[in-house]
Design a protein around this motif. Structure first.
Motif, PDB file in Angstrom:
ATOM      1  N   GLN A  46       0.816  -1.207   0.000  1.00  0.00           N
ATOM      2  CA  GLN A  46       0.000   0.000   0.000  1.00  0.00           C
ATOM      3  C   GLN A  46       0.858   1.268   0.000  1.00  0.00           C
ATOM      4  O   GLN A  46       0.617   2.203  -0.786  1.00  0.00           O
ATOM      5  CB  GLN A  46      -0.945  -0.001   1.197  1.00  0.00           C
ATOM      6  CG  GLN A  46      -1.835   1.224   1.244  1.00  0.00           C
ATOM      7  CD  GLN A  46      -2.881   1.165   2.344  1.00  0.00           C
ATOM      8  OE1 GLN A  46      -3.799   1.964   2.373  1.00  0.00           O
ATOM      9  NE2 GLN A  46      -2.762   0.211   3.263  1.00  0.00           N
ATOM     10  N   ALA A  47       1.867   1.334   0.842  1.00  0.00           N
ATOM     11  CA  ALA A  47       2.687   2.548   0.943  1.00  0.00           C
ATOM     12  C   ALA A  47       3.413   2.829  -0.370  1.00  0.00           C
ATOM     13  O   ALA A  47       3.440   3.982  -0.838  1.00  0.00           O
ATOM     14  CB  ALA A  47       3.685   2.416   2.099  1.00  0.00           C
ATOM     15  N   LEU A  48       3.987   1.792  -0.978  1.00  0.00           N
ATOM     16  CA  LEU A  48       4.701   1.982  -2.232  1.00  0.00           C
ATOM     17  C   LEU A  48       3.752   2.415  -3.339  1.00  0.00           C
ATOM     18  O   LEU A  48       4.066   3.315  -4.133  1.00  0.00           O
ATOM     19  CB  LEU A  48       5.422   0.692  -2.630  1.00  0.00           C
ATOM     20  CG  LEU A  48       6.153   0.711  -3.982  1.00  0.00           C
ATOM     21  CD1 LEU A  48       7.185   1.829  -4.027  1.00  0.00           C
ATOM     22  CD2 LEU A  48       6.799  -0.642  -4.256  1.00  0.00           C
ATOM     23  N   LEU A  49       2.578   1.807  -3.389  1.00  0.00           N
ATOM     24  CA  LEU A  49       1.606   2.168  -4.425  1.00  0.00           C
ATOM     25  C   LEU A  49       1.201   3.636  -4.309  1.00  0.00           C
ATOM     26  O   LEU A  49       1.132   4.354  -5.316  1.00  0.00           O
ATOM     27  CB  LEU A  49       0.371   1.276  -4.318  1.00  0.00           C
ATOM     28  CG  LEU A  49       0.400  -0.028  -5.113  1.00  0.00           C
ATOM     29  CD1 LEU A  49      -0.836  -0.851  -4.780  1.00  0.00           C
ATOM     30  CD2 LEU A  49       0.463   0.244  -6.600  1.00  0.00           C
ATOM     31  N   ARG A  50       0.951   4.090  -3.107  1.00  0.00           N
ATOM     32  CA  ARG A  50       0.531   5.473  -2.946  1.00  0.00           C
ATOM     33  C   ARG A  50       1.679   6.437  -3.235  1.00  0.00           C
ATOM     34  O   ARG A  50       1.444   7.588  -3.631  1.00  0.00           O
ATOM     35  CB  ARG A  50      -0.029   5.684  -1.540  1.00  0.00           C
ATOM     36  CG  ARG A  50      -1.305   4.858  -1.286  1.00  0.00           C
ATOM     37  CD  ARG A  50      -2.026   5.328  -0.054  1.00  0.00           C
ATOM     38  NE  ARG A  50      -2.452   6.722  -0.204  1.00  0.00           N
ATOM     39  CZ  ARG A  50      -2.830   7.481   0.824  1.00  0.00           C
ATOM     40  NH1 ARG A  50      -2.812   6.982   2.054  1.00  0.00           N
ATOM     41  NH2 ARG A  50      -3.208   8.724   0.618  1.00  0.00           N
ATOM     42  N   ALA A  83       2.975   1.185 -13.430  1.00  0.00           N
ATOM     43  CA  ALA A  83       3.643  -0.114 -13.515  1.00  0.00           C
ATOM     44  C   ALA A  83       5.134   0.043 -13.752  1.00  0.00           C
ATOM     45  O   ALA A  83       5.950  -0.686 -13.162  1.00  0.00           O
ATOM     46  CB  ALA A  83       3.003  -0.946 -14.623  1.00  0.00           C
ATOM     47  N   LEU A  84       5.524   0.990 -14.604  1.00  0.00           N
ATOM     48  CA  LEU A  84       6.947   1.234 -14.848  1.00  0.00           C
ATOM     49  C   LEU A  84       7.648   1.692 -13.563  1.00  0.00           C
ATOM     50  O   LEU A  84       8.776   1.267 -13.276  1.00  0.00           O
ATOM     51  CB  LEU A  84       7.120   2.276 -15.951  1.00  0.00           C
ATOM     52  CG  LEU A  84       6.913   1.787 -17.386  1.00  0.00           C
ATOM     53  CD1 LEU A  84       6.864   2.970 -18.348  1.00  0.00           C
ATOM     54  CD2 LEU A  84       8.029   0.817 -17.789  1.00  0.00           C
ATOM     55  N   ALA A  85       6.987   2.539 -12.801  1.00  0.00           N
ATOM     56  CA  ALA A  85       7.574   3.001 -11.546  1.00  0.00           C
ATOM     57  C   ALA A  85       7.728   1.853 -10.557  1.00  0.00           C
ATOM     58  O   ALA A  85       8.739   1.759  -9.835  1.00  0.00           O
ATOM     59  CB  ALA A  85       6.702   4.108 -10.946  1.00  0.00           C
ATOM     60  N   LEU A  86       6.753   0.954 -10.523  1.00  0.00           N
ATOM     61  CA  LEU A  86       6.850  -0.213  -9.646  1.00  0.00           C
ATOM     62  C   LEU A  86       7.966  -1.141 -10.108  1.00  0.00           C
ATOM     63  O   LEU A  86       8.681  -1.741  -9.286  1.00  0.00           O
ATOM     64  CB  LEU A  86       5.514  -0.964  -9.623  1.00  0.00           C
ATOM     65  CG  LEU A  86       4.357  -0.242  -8.932  1.00  0.00           C
ATOM     66  CD1 LEU A  86       3.042  -0.980  -9.191  1.00  0.00           C
ATOM     67  CD2 LEU A  86       4.619  -0.115  -7.432  1.00  0.00           C
ATOM     68  N   GLY A  90      11.531  -2.525  -8.167  1.00  0.00           N
ATOM     69  CA  GLY A  90      11.648  -3.961  -7.940  1.00  0.00           C
ATOM     70  C   GLY A  90      10.377  -4.643  -7.508  1.00  0.00           C
ATOM     71  O   GLY A  90      10.398  -5.836  -7.150  1.00  0.00           O
ATOM     72  N   ALA A  91       9.233  -3.937  -7.544  1.00  0.00           N
ATOM     73  CA  ALA A  91       7.979  -4.535  -7.103  1.00  0.00           C
ATOM     74  C   ALA A  91       7.329  -5.375  -8.192  1.00  0.00           C
ATOM     75  O   ALA A  91       6.447  -6.188  -7.897  1.00  0.00           O
ATOM     76  CB  ALA A  91       7.008  -3.446  -6.646  1.00  0.00           C
TER      77      ALA A  91
END
Length: 282
Positions: A46-50, A83-86, A90-91
């Motif tokens: 959740q934290a990474l997504l936001r 998606a590119l940022a994730l 490395g997510a």
């Protein structure tokens, strides 16, 4: 039909089907497009997504993306950038450079299709818990024998495990039958003159948790009766070898867990179909 199968195979079929009917774990966070539920996310993400998706807002225990006013292309561009940022963080791993279509949810996705809401890199679907589609082909040789491929060790998912004759994800805007025939040619060297005879055997839904996230996929099952003496040949490097299995051998390998979850379920599902007797008498 089941009475014509060896008892060892009848015994293992329910377990194969159950392996892709795993309940969605409690505690996953719903992902919504406006008011529409579209995915499920592990709370640890959740934290990474936001961070990479600042317009994703918490609301009533869900994460809401207010993008209903955007058209399909604009939604696709925005979620593609996420998606590119994730991926950069490395997510998301196993990036393929291929997009799947995400459809408006329908009551029974095994029998109906929804309109396309956006198109997104296939490797991002599990991370966001989005539903995708795939085609799987059971290949039958005369004498009640199934032809199965072994997934190459270089595959991102289930390396080295047994698979159906051919299988692959349905890319955005691709026809199901065209996808099945393409996979047959690329993975097993089945020419168009033979693959033209494929027949639908229905569909089943596969859900389970994987390290990448929630796997949620509709498996469209096809059957192909191969001519005597046909020898499959892989052309895309995704299959390391092919095995021809009689029904007893198939039962033993299914029971031993040598197949991927989805391939095992597709094999079992196809053998339960009313037309399975005709397939086995290929």
């Amino acid at each position: 039909m089941m009475s014509l199968l060896p008892p060892s195979l009848v015994a293992v079929i329910p377990r194969c089907l159950q392996s892709v009917r795993q309940p969605v774990p409690a505690g996953l966070i719903a992902l919504r497009l406006g008011e529409l539920p579209i995915g499920r996310i592990h709370p640890m993400r959740q934290a990474l997504l936001r961070e990479v998706w600042p317009e994703l807002l918490p609301q009533d225990g869900a994460l809401v993306w207010d993008a209903t006013s955007l058209n399909v292309e604009a939604r696709s561009d925005r979620i593609g950038a996420v998606a590119l940022a994730l991926r950069e963080r490395g997510a998301i791993t196993g990036w393929r450079g291929e997009r799947y279509a995400f459809e408006h949810p329908v009551d029974d996705p095994c029998t109906a299709r929804g309109e396309v809401l956006f198109r997104l890199e296939r490797a991002a679907f599990r991370c966001l818990g989005l539903m995708s589609r795939a085609v799987h082909v059971n290949g039958f040789l005369p004498g009640a024998r199934l032809v199965c491929g072994r997934r190459a060790m270089s595959k991102a998912t289930d390396p080295g495990r047994l698979d159906n004759l051919a299988a692959g994800g349905l890319t955005a805007d691709e026809d199901l039958v065209a996808c099945a025939r393409r996979e047959l040619l690329e993975e097993a060297g089945v020419p168009a003159a033979i693959s033209a005879a494929i027949e639908s055997r229905g569909a089943l839904r596969s859900t389970r948790m994987e390290p990448e996230g929630l796997h949620d996929e509709v498996l469209h099952v096809y059957s192909l009766r191969l001519p005597a003496g046909f020898a499959p040949s892989n052309g895309d490097g995704e299959v390391s070898e092919f095995l021809t299995l009689d029904l007893e051998s198939l039962a033993q390998r299914l029971a031993a867990g040598e197949f991927s979850h989805d391939a095992a379920a597709v094999s079992a599902f196809g053998l339960q179909h009313p037309q399975a007797l005709a397939d086995l008498r290929a």
